[in-house]
Design a protein around this motif. Sequence first.
Motif, PDB file in Angstrom:
ATOM      1  N   SER A  64      39.267  53.932  44.781  1.00 30.12           N
ATOM      2  CA  SER A  64      40.591  53.475  44.356  1.00 30.12           C
ATOM      3  C   SER A  64      41.672  54.510  44.651  1.00 30.12           C
ATOM      4  CB  SER A  64      40.575  53.153  42.852  1.00 30.12           C
ATOM      5  OG  SER A  64      40.355  54.327  42.085  1.00 30.12           O
ATOM      6  N   ARG A  65      41.286  55.784  44.738  1.00 29.80           N
ATOM      7  CA  ARG A  65      42.263  56.838  44.998  1.00 29.80           C
ATOM      8  C   ARG A  65      42.426  57.147  46.475  1.00 29.80           C
ATOM      9  NH1 ARG A  65      39.808  60.813  40.305  1.00 29.80           N
ATOM     10  NH2 ARG A  65      40.515  59.586  38.507  1.00 29.80           N
ATOM     11  N   SER A  66      41.492  56.676  47.300  1.00 30.53           N
ATOM     12  CA  SER A  66      41.566  56.923  48.734  1.00 30.53           C
ATOM     13  C   SER A  66      42.153  55.697  49.423  1.00 30.53           C
ATOM     14  CB  SER A  66      40.163  57.217  49.297  1.00 30.53           C
ATOM     15  OG  SER A  66      40.208  57.293  50.702  1.00 30.53           O
ATOM     16  N   GLN A  67      43.392  55.814  49.862  1.00 29.40           N
ATOM     17  CA  GLN A  67      44.057  54.685  50.513  1.00 29.40           C
ATOM     18  C   GLN A  67      43.351  54.300  51.802  1.00 29.40           C
ATOM     19  OE1 GLN A  67      46.636  53.139  48.977  1.00 29.40           O
ATOM     20  NE2 GLN A  67      46.403  51.534  50.534  1.00 29.40           N
ATOM     21  N   VAL A  68      42.825  55.302  52.515  1.00 27.14           N
ATOM     22  CA  VAL A  68      42.147  55.028  53.785  1.00 27.14           C
ATOM     23  C   VAL A  68      40.884  54.208  53.540  1.00 27.14           C
ATOM     24  CG1 VAL A  68      40.946  56.044  55.748  1.00 27.14           C
ATOM     25  CG2 VAL A  68      43.058  57.087  54.905  1.00 27.14           C
ATOM     26  N   ALA A  69      40.060  54.646  52.570  1.00 25.12           N
ATOM     27  CA  ALA A  69      38.829  53.922  52.266  1.00 25.12           C
ATOM     28  C   ALA A  69      39.125  52.525  51.744  1.00 25.12           C
ATOM     29  CB  ALA A  69      38.000  54.709  51.241  1.00 25.12           C
ATOM     30  N   PHE A  70      40.121  52.443  50.863  1.00 23.27           N
ATOM     31  CA  PHE A  70      40.491  51.153  50.281  1.00 23.27           C
ATOM     32  C   PHE A  70      40.955  50.181  51.361  1.00 23.27           C
ATOM     33  CE2 PHE A  70      43.406  48.171  48.297  1.00 23.27           C
ATOM     34  CZ  PHE A  70      42.719  47.798  47.149  1.00 23.27           C
ATOM     35  N   ASP A  71      41.839  50.652  52.244  1.00 23.97           N
ATOM     36  CA  ASP A  71      42.372  49.787  53.295  1.00 23.97           C
ATOM     37  C   ASP A  71      41.297  49.389  54.298  1.00 23.97           C
ATOM     38  OD1 ASP A  71      44.906  49.702  52.252  1.00 23.97           O
ATOM     39  OD2 ASP A  71      45.699  51.323  53.499  1.00 23.97           O
ATOM     40  N   ALA A  72      40.393  50.323  54.602  1.00 29.48           N
ATOM     41  CA  ALA A  72      39.328  50.018  55.564  1.00 29.48           C
ATOM     42  C   ALA A  72      38.462  48.871  55.055  1.00 29.48           C
ATOM     43  CB  ALA A  72      38.467  51.260  55.805  1.00 29.48           C
ATOM     44  N   ILE A  73      38.044  48.951  53.795  1.00 27.70           N
ATOM     45  CA  ILE A  73      37.223  47.886  53.211  1.00 27.70           C
ATOM     46  C   ILE A  73      38.027  46.594  53.112  1.00 27.70           C
ATOM     47  CG2 ILE A  73      35.890  47.180  51.190  1.00 27.70           C
ATOM     48  CD1 ILE A  73      35.431  50.137  50.588  1.00 27.70           C
ATOM     49  N   ARG A  74      39.289  46.729  52.750  1.00 28.14           N
ATOM     50  CA  ARG A  74      40.144  45.558  52.560  1.00 28.14           C
ATOM     51  C   ARG A  74      40.328  44.785  53.873  1.00 28.14           C
ATOM     52  NH1 ARG A  74      46.243  45.237  51.627  1.00 28.14           N
ATOM     53  NH2 ARG A  74      46.233  47.415  52.237  1.00 28.14           N
ATOM     54  N   TYR A  75      40.592  45.501  54.964  1.00 30.57           N
ATOM     55  CA  TYR A  75      40.811  44.828  56.241  1.00 30.57           C
ATOM     56  C   TYR A  75      39.520  44.228  56.797  1.00 30.57           C
ATOM     57  CZ  TYR A  75      45.573  46.596  56.417  1.00 30.57           C
ATOM     58  OH  TYR A  75      46.909  46.851  56.137  1.00 30.57           O
ATOM     59  N   VAL A  76      38.414  44.912  56.579  1.00 30.04           N
ATOM     60  CA  VAL A  76      37.126  44.348  57.007  1.00 30.04           C
ATOM     61  C   VAL A  76      36.854  43.057  56.241  1.00 30.04           C
ATOM     62  CG1 VAL A  76      34.621  44.676  56.961  1.00 30.04           C
ATOM     63  CG2 VAL A  76      36.100  46.515  57.764  1.00 30.04           C
ATOM     64  N   GLY A  77      37.076  43.088  54.934  1.00 31.38           N
ATOM     65  CA  GLY A  77      36.867  41.896  54.109  1.00 31.38           C
ATOM     66  C   GLY A  77      37.773  40.748  54.515  1.00 31.38           C
ATOM     67  N   ALA A  78      39.044  41.044  54.750  1.00 36.61           N
ATOM     68  CA  ALA A  78      39.993  40.011  55.155  1.00 36.61           C
ATOM     69  C   ALA A  78      39.610  39.426  56.508  1.00 36.61           C
ATOM     70  CB  ALA A  78      41.405  40.594  55.213  1.00 36.61           C
ATOM     71  N   GLY A  79      39.204  40.300  57.429  1.00 36.38           N
ATOM     72  CA  GLY A  79      38.790  39.834  58.752  1.00 36.38           C
ATOM     73  C   GLY A  79      37.575  38.925  58.674  1.00 36.38           C
ATOM     74  N   TYR A  80      36.643  39.270  57.800  1.00 38.84           N
ATOM     75  CA  TYR A  80      35.436  38.453  57.646  1.00 38.84           C
ATOM     76  C   TYR A  80      35.778  37.081  57.081  1.00 38.84           C
ATOM     77  CZ  TYR A  80      30.730  37.050  56.265  1.00 38.84           C
ATOM     78  OH  TYR A  80      29.553  36.362  56.111  1.00 38.84           O
ATOM     79  N   LEU A  81      36.674  37.032  56.103  1.00 36.52           N
ATOM     80  CA  LEU A  81      37.083  35.753  55.522  1.00 36.52           C
ATOM     81  C   LEU A  81      37.813  34.885  56.550  1.00 36.52           C
ATOM     82  CD1 LEU A  81      38.296  36.886  51.984  1.00 36.52           C
ATOM     83  CD2 LEU A  81      36.238  35.579  52.528  1.00 36.52           C
ATOM     84  N   VAL A  82      38.668  35.497  57.353  1.00 42.61           N
ATOM     85  CA  VAL A  82      39.372  34.754  58.397  1.00 42.61           C
ATOM     86  C   VAL A  82      38.364  34.213  59.415  1.00 42.61           C
ATOM     87  CG1 VAL A  82      40.980  34.947  60.328  1.00 42.61           C
ATOM     88  CG2 VAL A  82      41.548  35.978  58.112  1.00 42.61           C
ATOM     89  N   TYR A  83      37.373  35.032  59.765  1.00 43.44           N
ATOM     90  CA  TYR A  83      36.314  34.584  60.685  1.00 43.44           C
ATOM     91  C   TYR A  83      35.579  33.379  60.116  1.00 43.44           C
ATOM     92  CZ  TYR A  83      31.516  34.415  62.404  1.00 43.44           C
ATOM     93  OH  TYR A  83      30.294  33.979  62.858  1.00 43.44           O
TER      94      TYR A  83
END
Length: 203
Positions: A64-83
Amino acid sequence: MSLWLALVGACVVISCTPGAGAVNTMSNSLGSGWARSIWGILGQQLALVVHIAIVAAGVGALVSRSQVAFDAIRYVGAGYLVYLGIRQFRASTAVGAVAQEVREPAWSMLRRGLLVNLTNPKAIVFFLAFLPQFVRLDRPLVPQYAVVGATVVVVDVLVMWFLFASAARGLVRLTSTESGRRTLNRVFGCLFVGVGILLVTVH
């Protein structure tokens, strides 16, 4: 007991809130039948257990404190849902009703359910804020997290299976025609894409 009952009530409210898991459950119920939709639900529960374990281990705070880690997981998740949404939108409707087509293997449904919930970093942040309210620091933590985890999983299984999967059964009659199947595929495809977009845009 009063604290546990409050936890049960909160879990019911949270599970009843529509999200990617609910969309996935309804899609599975329509595509493979109400009974077999349990495999996708179990996959989603495995992800919840992982999230709870991450929070209990203290790793959730780091994510939650690492913006890079949070965004990386978030974009992967969003991409998977769009797929998933695009695949659902383009799903074939040429042969038979959805529930009568070649059924998706249980392992595939379980894996997709796992990935749908696992790639949602906001769930980790949510549990990070949610779980401590039901844990007493003056008591052994492992048994408490075990009870909390079991409660979250049982409530979510019941809500997903008997609310969302059952609700999808009311749409089965639409699968008797090709136009109905096409419409449902496009509706659920758009829902997956919409949830994916929300995962990226809502902060």
